[in-house]
Design a protein around this motif. Structure first.
Motif, PDB file in Angstrom:
ATOM      1  N   LEU A 105      48.924  38.618  10.915  1.00 18.39           N
ATOM      2  CA  LEU A 105      47.563  39.159  10.783  1.00 18.39           C
ATOM      3  C   LEU A 105      47.087  39.710  12.126  1.00 18.39           C
ATOM      4  CD1 LEU A 105      45.697  36.431   8.680  1.00 18.39           C
ATOM      5  CD2 LEU A 105      46.511  38.647   7.896  1.00 18.39           C
ATOM      6  N   GLY A 106      46.238  40.707  12.069  1.00 18.94           N
ATOM      7  CA  GLY A 106      45.599  41.193  13.279  1.00 18.94           C
ATOM      8  C   GLY A 106      44.511  40.220  13.696  1.00 18.94           C
ATOM      9  N   LEU A 107      43.995  40.414  14.896  1.00 18.19           N
ATOM     10  CA  LEU A 107      42.985  39.487  15.413  1.00 18.19           C
ATOM     11  C   LEU A 107      41.731  39.492  14.557  1.00 18.19           C
ATOM     12  CD1 LEU A 107      42.163  37.457  17.543  1.00 18.19           C
ATOM     13  CD2 LEU A 107      41.334  39.347  18.937  1.00 18.19           C
ATOM     14  N   ASP A 108      41.297  40.672  14.098  1.00 14.83           N
ATOM     15  CA  ASP A 108      40.094  40.751  13.273  1.00 14.83           C
ATOM     16  C   ASP A 108      40.269  39.990  11.957  1.00 14.83           C
ATOM     17  OD1 ASP A 108      39.172  42.323  15.296  1.00 14.83           O
ATOM     18  OD2 ASP A 108      39.347  44.216  14.186  1.00 14.83           O
ATOM     19  N   GLN A 109      41.426  40.162  11.319  1.00 16.12           N
ATOM     20  CA  GLN A 109      41.693  39.452  10.066  1.00 16.12           C
ATOM     21  C   GLN A 109      41.855  37.954  10.317  1.00 16.12           C
ATOM     22  OE1 GLN A 109      43.493  42.213  10.950  1.00 16.12           O
ATOM     23  NE2 GLN A 109      42.425  43.655   9.606  1.00 16.12           N
ATOM     24  N   ALA A 110      42.423  37.589  11.459  1.00 13.68           N
ATOM     25  CA  ALA A 110      42.572  36.172  11.796  1.00 13.68           C
ATOM     26  C   ALA A 110      41.209  35.520  11.992  1.00 13.68           C
ATOM     27  CB  ALA A 110      43.431  36.013  13.051  1.00 13.68           C
ATOM     28  N   ILE A 111      40.282  36.245  12.607  1.00 16.52           N
ATOM     29  CA  ILE A 111      38.932  35.716  12.801  1.00 16.52           C
ATOM     30  C   ILE A 111      38.259  35.501  11.450  1.00 16.52           C
ATOM     31  CG2 ILE A 111      36.632  36.337  13.649  1.00 16.52           C
ATOM     32  CD1 ILE A 111      38.029  37.571  16.091  1.00 16.52           C
ATOM     33  N   ILE A 112      38.439  36.443  10.536  1.00 15.69           N
ATOM     34  CA  ILE A 112      37.875  36.298   9.183  1.00 15.69           C
ATOM     35  C   ILE A 112      38.467  35.081   8.498  1.00 15.69           C
ATOM     36  CG2 ILE A 112      37.782  37.352   6.892  1.00 15.69           C
ATOM     37  CD1 ILE A 112      37.756  40.089   8.329  1.00 15.69           C
ATOM     38  N   GLN A 113      39.775  34.906   8.615  1.00 16.19           N
ATOM     39  CA  GLN A 113      40.453  33.783   7.971  1.00 16.19           C
ATOM     40  C   GLN A 113      39.991  32.447   8.550  1.00 16.19           C
ATOM     41  OE1 GLN A 113      42.303  34.490   5.369  1.00 16.19           O
ATOM     42  NE2 GLN A 113      42.619  32.335   4.943  1.00 16.19           N
ATOM     43  N   VAL A 114      39.832  32.387   9.858  1.00 18.76           N
ATOM     44  CA  VAL A 114      39.353  31.152  10.497  1.00 18.76           C
ATOM     45  C   VAL A 114      37.945  30.828  10.014  1.00 18.76           C
ATOM     46  CG1 VAL A 114      38.652  30.151  12.712  1.00 18.76           C
ATOM     47  CG2 VAL A 114      40.838  31.300  12.502  1.00 18.76           C
ATOM     48  N   ALA A 115      37.099  31.850   9.914  1.00 19.31           N
ATOM     49  CA  ALA A 115      35.733  31.629   9.442  1.00 19.31           C
ATOM     50  C   ALA A 115      35.730  31.081   8.020  1.00 19.31           C
ATOM     51  CB  ALA A 115      34.933  32.927   9.504  1.00 19.31           C
TER      52      ALA A 115
END
Length: 193
Positions: A105-115
């Motif tokens: 995953l890209g960083l933006d998608q990883a941030i969404i997933q963590v949230a």
């Protein structure tokens, strides 16, 4: 609004997790209301007592001080509590970021997933990552959204993570490798404390 663009009191309210548009008016209103009401109640309470007039005056002044400075202390307490919760959830968030980025995953998608994933376990850090995602969707640059995250929370470990992410993004190094190194650094630091 960016945390840098607001006043000191508004920044404290944001760090406490109080983000409603009316929060500043409620804060100042409570200072005025408590600053007037508590001394009036204290003056009624001490009016019939046999205490010396200077002691009565001191009690009324103390009630005014408590009423005026009480909301400040409440906000300070909320900030410390929220920062403690964010610090507690940061290792899990960092580990999940590492797993997401290493899985492709890209960083933006990883941030969404963590949230999404940490919403129940660590709602404070989940809320902050959700705000980063909203800022990115609104068109802010990733660097600005990450800096706002560090400024909003004022948690040192999160500021270090943001610095690592910004440097990895700026210099083109692998984000997964940078996150892994920072995660190991945080684990060593946690063991030493």
């Amino acid at each position: 609004a960016s945390p840098k663009d607001v006043g000191v009191i508004q920044r404290r309210l944001i760090r406490a997790g109080i983000r409603k548009p009316s929060a500043l008016r409620v804060f100042y209103g409570s200072k005025v209301l408590l600053g007037v009401t508590l001394p009036l109640l204290m003056s009624m309470a001490v009016a019939g007592s046999a205490a010396e007039p200077t002691n009565k005056l001191l009690a009324v002044l103390a009630a005014a001080a408590i009423g005026f400075f009480g909301p400040n202390e409440y906000v300070r307490f909320r900030v410390k509590k929220r920062q403690k919760e964010i610090r507690r959830g940061l290792p899990d968030a960092l580990d999940l970021l590492v797993v997401c980025v290493e899985s492709g995953l890209g960083l933006d998608q990883a941030i969404i997933q963590v949230a999404k994933e940490l919403g129940n376990a660590h709602p404070e850090i989940s809320e902050e990552f959700s705000l980063v995602n909203l800022e990115l969707k609104a068109g802010k640059r990733r660097v600005d959204a990450l800096r706002n995250l560090a400024e909003r929370t004022a948690v040192d470990d999160l500021k270090k993570l943001v610095a690592v992410l910004i440097q990895a993004d700026r210099f083109g190094t692998g984000i997964a490798q940078s996150l892994r190194g920072h995660s190991e650094y945080m684990r060593v630091q946690a063991r030493q404390v």
